[in-house]
Scaffold this motif. Sequence first.
Motif, PDB file in Angstrom:
ATOM      1  N   GLN A 133      71.137 104.924 -27.723  1.00 47.35           N
ATOM      2  CA  GLN A 133      71.472 105.727 -26.547  1.00 47.35           C
ATOM      3  C   GLN A 133      72.677 105.068 -25.891  1.00 47.35           C
ATOM      4  O   GLN A 133      72.570 104.045 -25.219  1.00 47.35           O
ATOM      5  CB  GLN A 133      70.297 105.793 -25.568  1.00 47.35           C
ATOM      6  CG  GLN A 133      70.564 106.685 -24.369  1.00 47.35           C
ATOM      7  CD  GLN A 133      69.362 106.783 -23.457  1.00 47.35           C
ATOM      8  OE1 GLN A 133      68.324 106.218 -23.728  1.00 47.35           O
ATOM      9  NE2 GLN A 133      69.505 107.508 -22.368  1.00 47.35           N
ATOM     10  N   ALA A 134      73.848 105.641 -26.097  1.00 45.39           N
ATOM     11  CA  ALA A 134      75.082 104.971 -25.704  1.00 45.39           C
ATOM     12  C   ALA A 134      75.238 104.855 -24.193  1.00 45.39           C
ATOM     13  O   ALA A 134      75.728 103.860 -23.693  1.00 45.39           O
ATOM     14  CB  ALA A 134      76.272 105.715 -26.291  1.00 45.39           C
ATOM     15  N   TYR A 135      74.821 105.876 -23.452  1.00 48.58           N
ATOM     16  CA  TYR A 135      75.071 105.895 -22.027  1.00 48.58           C
ATOM     17  C   TYR A 135      73.772 106.126 -21.272  1.00 48.58           C
ATOM     18  O   TYR A 135      73.121 107.158 -21.420  1.00 48.58           O
ATOM     19  CB  TYR A 135      76.089 106.979 -21.674  1.00 48.58           C
ATOM     20  CG  TYR A 135      77.349 106.855 -22.494  1.00 48.58           C
ATOM     21  CD1 TYR A 135      78.266 105.860 -22.209  1.00 48.58           C
ATOM     22  CD2 TYR A 135      77.584 107.699 -23.565  1.00 48.58           C
ATOM     23  CE1 TYR A 135      79.406 105.706 -22.972  1.00 48.58           C
ATOM     24  CE2 TYR A 135      78.726 107.566 -24.330  1.00 48.58           C
ATOM     25  CZ  TYR A 135      79.639 106.560 -24.034  1.00 48.58           C
ATOM     26  OH  TYR A 135      80.758 106.409 -24.796  1.00 48.58           O
ATOM     27  N   SER A 136      73.415 105.152 -20.454  1.00 48.08           N
ATOM     28  CA  SER A 136      72.218 105.268 -19.631  1.00 48.08           C
ATOM     29  C   SER A 136      72.377 104.330 -18.455  1.00 48.08           C
ATOM     30  O   SER A 136      73.342 103.557 -18.369  1.00 48.08           O
ATOM     31  CB  SER A 136      70.949 104.932 -20.428  1.00 48.08           C
ATOM     32  OG  SER A 136      70.996 103.582 -20.875  1.00 48.08           O
ATOM     33  N   GLY A 137      71.442 104.386 -17.524  1.00 48.39           N
ATOM     34  CA  GLY A 137      71.519 103.539 -16.346  1.00 48.39           C
ATOM     35  C   GLY A 137      70.146 103.202 -15.819  1.00 48.39           C
ATOM     36  O   GLY A 137      69.152 103.844 -16.160  1.00 48.39           O
ATOM     37  N   ARG A 138      70.091 102.173 -15.028  1.00 45.57           N
ATOM     38  CA  ARG A 138      68.857 101.756 -14.374  1.00 45.57           C
ATOM     39  C   ARG A 138      68.935 102.107 -12.891  1.00 45.57           C
ATOM     40  O   ARG A 138      69.939 101.833 -12.235  1.00 45.57           O
ATOM     41  CB  ARG A 138      68.656 100.243 -14.504  1.00 45.57           C
ATOM     42  CG  ARG A 138      68.513  99.744 -15.929  1.00 45.57           C
ATOM     43  CD  ARG A 138      68.538  98.236 -15.941  1.00 45.57           C
ATOM     44  NE  ARG A 138      67.517  97.677 -15.049  1.00 45.57           N
ATOM     45  CZ  ARG A 138      67.631  96.501 -14.432  1.00 45.57           C
ATOM     46  NH1 ARG A 138      68.717  95.756 -14.595  1.00 45.57           N
ATOM     47  NH2 ARG A 138      66.658  96.072 -13.646  1.00 45.57           N
ATOM     48  N   GLU A 139      67.880 102.721 -12.375  1.00 47.79           N
ATOM     49  CA  GLU A 139      67.805 103.019 -10.946  1.00 47.79           C
ATOM     50  C   GLU A 139      66.726 102.146 -10.325  1.00 47.79           C
ATOM     51  O   GLU A 139      65.561 102.238 -10.702  1.00 47.79           O
ATOM     52  CB  GLU A 139      67.507 104.488 -10.692  1.00 47.79           C
ATOM     53  CG  GLU A 139      67.505 104.837  -9.214  1.00 47.79           C
ATOM     54  CD  GLU A 139      67.281 106.312  -8.961  1.00 47.79           C
ATOM     55  OE1 GLU A 139      68.173 106.957  -8.379  1.00 47.79           O
ATOM     56  OE2 GLU A 139      66.213 106.816  -9.359  1.00 47.79           O
ATOM     57  N   ILE A 140      67.118 101.301  -9.390  1.00 49.49           N
ATOM     58  CA  ILE A 140      66.187 100.410  -8.705  1.00 49.49           C
ATOM     59  C   ILE A 140      65.989 100.939  -7.290  1.00 49.49           C
ATOM     60  O   ILE A 140      66.961 101.103  -6.534  1.00 49.49           O
ATOM     61  CB  ILE A 140      66.728  98.963  -8.674  1.00 49.49           C
ATOM     62  CG1 ILE A 140      66.831  98.402 -10.097  1.00 49.49           C
ATOM     63  CG2 ILE A 140      65.831  98.085  -7.822  1.00 49.49           C
ATOM     64  CD1 ILE A 140      68.153  98.609 -10.759  1.00 49.49           C
ATOM     65  N   ASN A 141      64.760 101.236  -6.940  1.00 54.19           N
ATOM     66  CA  ASN A 141      64.441 101.755  -5.612  1.00 54.19           C
ATOM     67  C   ASN A 141      64.269 100.611  -4.624  1.00 54.19           C
ATOM     68  O   ASN A 141      63.770  99.538  -4.974  1.00 54.19           O
ATOM     69  CB  ASN A 141      63.165 102.596  -5.660  1.00 54.19           C
ATOM     70  CG  ASN A 141      63.331 103.834  -6.524  1.00 54.19           C
ATOM     71  OD1 ASN A 141      64.342 104.515  -6.443  1.00 54.19           O
ATOM     72  ND2 ASN A 141      62.340 104.120  -7.355  1.00 54.19           N
ATOM     73  N   VAL A 142      64.665 100.868  -3.383  1.00 58.46           N
ATOM     74  CA  VAL A 142      64.577  99.862  -2.320  1.00 58.46           C
ATOM     75  C   VAL A 142      63.769 100.451  -1.169  1.00 58.46           C
ATOM     76  O   VAL A 142      64.102 101.527  -0.659  1.00 58.46           O
ATOM     77  CB  VAL A 142      65.972  99.452  -1.822  1.00 58.46           C
ATOM     78  CG1 VAL A 142      65.853  98.296  -0.825  1.00 58.46           C
ATOM     79  CG2 VAL A 142      66.877  99.065  -2.988  1.00 58.46           C
ATOM     80  N   SER A 143      62.701  99.759  -0.763  1.00 58.22           N
ATOM     81  CA  SER A 143      61.859 100.247   0.323  1.00 58.22           C
ATOM     82  C   SER A 143      62.329  99.682   1.662  1.00 58.22           C
ATOM     83  O   SER A 143      63.164  98.779   1.721  1.00 58.22           O
ATOM     84  CB  SER A 143      60.392  99.865   0.085  1.00 58.22           C
ATOM     85  OG  SER A 143      60.230  98.453   0.114  1.00 58.22           O
ATOM     86  N   GLY A 144      61.757 100.202   2.726  1.00 56.33           N
ATOM     87  CA  GLY A 144      62.129  99.773   4.068  1.00 56.33           C
ATOM     88  C   GLY A 144      63.219 100.659   4.639  1.00 56.33           C
ATOM     89  O   GLY A 144      64.060 101.186   3.898  1.00 56.33           O
ATOM     90  N   ILE A 145      63.212 100.849   5.961  1.00 58.73           N
ATOM     91  CA  ILE A 145      64.232 101.660   6.616  1.00 58.73           C
ATOM     92  C   ILE A 145      64.785 100.888   7.805  1.00 58.73           C
ATOM     93  O   ILE A 145      64.165  99.950   8.310  1.00 58.73           O
ATOM     94  CB  ILE A 145      63.680 103.020   7.085  1.00 58.73           C
ATOM     95  CG1 ILE A 145      62.533 102.833   8.090  1.00 58.73           C
ATOM     96  CG2 ILE A 145      63.221 103.856   5.916  1.00 58.73           C
ATOM     97  CD1 ILE A 145      62.055 104.139   8.699  1.00 58.73           C
ATOM     98  N   GLY A 146      65.965 101.290   8.238  1.00 57.00           N
ATOM     99  CA  GLY A 146      66.563 100.653   9.400  1.00 57.00           C
ATOM    100  C   GLY A 146      67.163  99.297   9.069  1.00 57.00           C
ATOM    101  O   GLY A 146      67.333  98.922   7.909  1.00 57.00           O
ATOM    102  N   TYR A 147      67.479  98.545  10.124  1.00 60.17           N
ATOM    103  CA  TYR A 147      68.174  97.278   9.969  1.00 60.17           C
ATOM    104  C   TYR A 147      67.245  96.085   9.796  1.00 60.17           C
ATOM    105  O   TYR A 147      67.728  94.978   9.550  1.00 60.17           O
ATOM    106  CB  TYR A 147      69.085  97.042  11.171  1.00 60.17           C
ATOM    107  CG  TYR A 147      70.238  98.007  11.251  1.00 60.17           C
ATOM    108  CD1 TYR A 147      70.915  98.407  10.098  1.00 60.17           C
ATOM    109  CD2 TYR A 147      70.653  98.536  12.463  1.00 60.17           C
ATOM    110  CE1 TYR A 147      71.968  99.295  10.154  1.00 60.17           C
ATOM    111  CE2 TYR A 147      71.712  99.423  12.535  1.00 60.17           C
ATOM    112  CZ  TYR A 147      72.367  99.804  11.386  1.00 60.17           C
ATOM    113  OH  TYR A 147      73.410 100.683  11.451  1.00 60.17           O
TER     114      TYR A 147
END
Length: 239
Positions: free
Chosen positions: A21-35
């Motif tokens: 699979q020549a082209y793919s990506g990893r998506e990493i989710n980030v929790s928490g909102i605000g500063y």
Amino acid sequence: TLTQNEMTVRSVWVPFSRIGQAYSGREINVSGIGYEPVGEFSENGTRLDPKQDPALSAVILTQAKCNTSRLIPPDDKSDGSRSTWKVLGDPTEAALIVLSRKAGYNQEDLDYTQNVAELPFDSRRKRMSVIQMLRNEAGIQRVAYVKGGIREILNVCDSVRIGDQVVPLTQEWVDYIMERNDDYARQGLRVLAAAERILPADLQDYQIDAIETGLTFLGMVAMMDPPREDIVDAVKKCY
């Protein structure tokens, strides 16, 4: 306002290639909102440590080093209550500092004292660069850390980082990355890309054209300004 006026990074995307699979990506989710710098990183439901993930940490650190905002922790008020986390600077840049704190990096890790030059953001090129001294096994090197709009970053890249390897940035890679960017845009997310370049030892010119060329694309972050908690009731009252 409808939103909290606190930009928050929700995802980090890095290029990835599997066998067959020549082209793919990893998506990493980030929790928490605000500063408030509290949140976790997860990929496909599995929690991960950004410091143990070189591709992920490269994007996080580049976005935080190429930055002029500061995070201000809460303090005690005269009435005994505590203030909230605040920022000094641009809210979008502040979200990137918060991201680095969530990943476990502090002010010292960003090595601002090693900055030797800065190419500020402008509306024409839609990029910002910081040149920093880096001490590693190869000795002392100067590294340009660059962040900006996805198209504007890709226009000055000629390679892409895949894990611990750097490969040529083909048109197929550009098309694939832009598709991912469009996916985030359809979700109402703002995207900022990250790139870097180890500068030649004999380079003495810190002009834009000399620095922002031949970059290596690292990945991108997708962020949003979260809605206020009471907005659902407010919209119902409007109807």
